[in-house]
Scaffold this motif. Structure first.
Motif, PDB file in Angstrom:
ATOM      1  N   HIS A  29       0.839  -1.210   0.000  1.00 53.68           N
ATOM      2  CA  HIS A  29       0.000   0.000   0.000  1.00 53.68           C
ATOM      3  C   HIS A  29       0.876   1.263   0.000  1.00 53.68           C
ATOM      4  O   HIS A  29       0.658   2.177  -0.795  1.00 53.68           O
ATOM      5  CB  HIS A  29      -0.922   0.033   1.229  1.00 53.68           C
ATOM      6  CG  HIS A  29      -2.063  -0.918   1.152  1.00 53.68           C
ATOM      7  ND1 HIS A  29      -3.240  -0.631   0.503  1.00 53.68           N
ATOM      8  CD2 HIS A  29      -2.215  -2.171   1.655  1.00 53.68           C
ATOM      9  CE1 HIS A  29      -4.066  -1.649   0.603  1.00 53.68           C
ATOM     10  NE2 HIS A  29      -3.464  -2.604   1.298  1.00 53.68           N
ATOM     11  N   PRO A  86       4.559  -1.025  -6.737  1.00 52.55           N
ATOM     12  CA  PRO A  86       3.535  -1.956  -6.243  1.00 52.55           C
ATOM     13  C   PRO A  86       3.388  -3.199  -7.130  1.00 52.55           C
ATOM     14  O   PRO A  86       3.182  -4.302  -6.631  1.00 52.55           O
ATOM     15  CB  PRO A  86       2.243  -1.131  -6.254  1.00 52.55           C
ATOM     16  CG  PRO A  86       2.675   0.279  -6.236  1.00 52.55           C
ATOM     17  CD  PRO A  86       3.995   0.313  -6.951  1.00 52.55           C
ATOM     18  N   VAL A 130      -5.052  -2.234  -4.299  1.00 56.58           N
ATOM     19  CA  VAL A 130      -4.070  -1.258  -4.788  1.00 56.58           C
ATOM     20  C   VAL A 130      -4.223  -1.054  -6.292  1.00 56.58           C
ATOM     21  O   VAL A 130      -4.240   0.084  -6.779  1.00 56.58           O
ATOM     22  CB  VAL A 130      -2.633  -1.706  -4.427  1.00 56.58           C
ATOM     23  CG1 VAL A 130      -1.589  -0.899  -5.176  1.00 56.58           C
ATOM     24  CG2 VAL A 130      -2.413  -1.604  -2.920  1.00 56.58           C
ATOM     25  N   PRO A 154      -3.504   5.416   0.564  1.00 63.61           N
ATOM     26  CA  PRO A 154      -2.459   4.406   0.800  1.00 63.61           C
ATOM     27  C   PRO A 154      -1.987   4.356   2.255  1.00 63.61           C
ATOM     28  O   PRO A 154      -1.650   3.282   2.758  1.00 63.61           O
ATOM     29  CB  PRO A 154      -1.317   4.834  -0.120  1.00 63.61           C
ATOM     30  CG  PRO A 154      -1.959   5.629  -1.189  1.00 63.61           C
ATOM     31  CD  PRO A 154      -3.108   6.328  -0.519  1.00 63.61           C
TER      32      PRO A 154
END
Length: 115
Positions: free
Chosen positions: A16, A33, A54, A92
């Protein structure tokens, strides 16, 4: 909580928070990510739901940014882009905190591309 669960929670938190790496290096918030997810998803199945959250947000934010840029023609796009920047910073962080506690937190306003 087992050490495997704790490790999964830590990697989920990192996943995150890795979206914030784009604040330091352009496009890193999109690349990092994905790299973390690809490297860890098989060894940590508990990471998959976090990856979906995400990725849903990343795609949604890109769509919202494009819409905001189009709306800049009429003047309201600037406000929307600023709001998008703010929630792209806040979501996030909240997601990372929740992930460290073992919770999958779906980001508000996120379009569900992956379930």
């Amino acid at each position: 909580m087992s050490s495997d669960d704790k490790e999964t929670n830590n990697w989920a938190m990192i996943l995150h928070l890795s979206m914030l790496s784009g604040l330091v290096v352009p496009l890193a918030g999109l690349v990092v990510p994905i790299v973390i997810y690809v490297l860890k998803k098989d060894s940590m199945p508990g990471l998959k739901p976090h990856g979906y959250v995400v990725f849903n947000w990343m795609i949604s934010a890109i769509i919202y940014a494009i819409i905001s840029m189009i709306l800049m023609i009429v003047g309201i796009g600037f406000l929307l882009l600023a709001a998008l920047g703010l929630v792209s910073l806040i979501f996030p962080i909240i997601g990372g905190v929740k992930a460290s506690e073992g919770e999958v937190w779906p980001y508000p306003l996120s379009i569900k591309f992956f379930k």
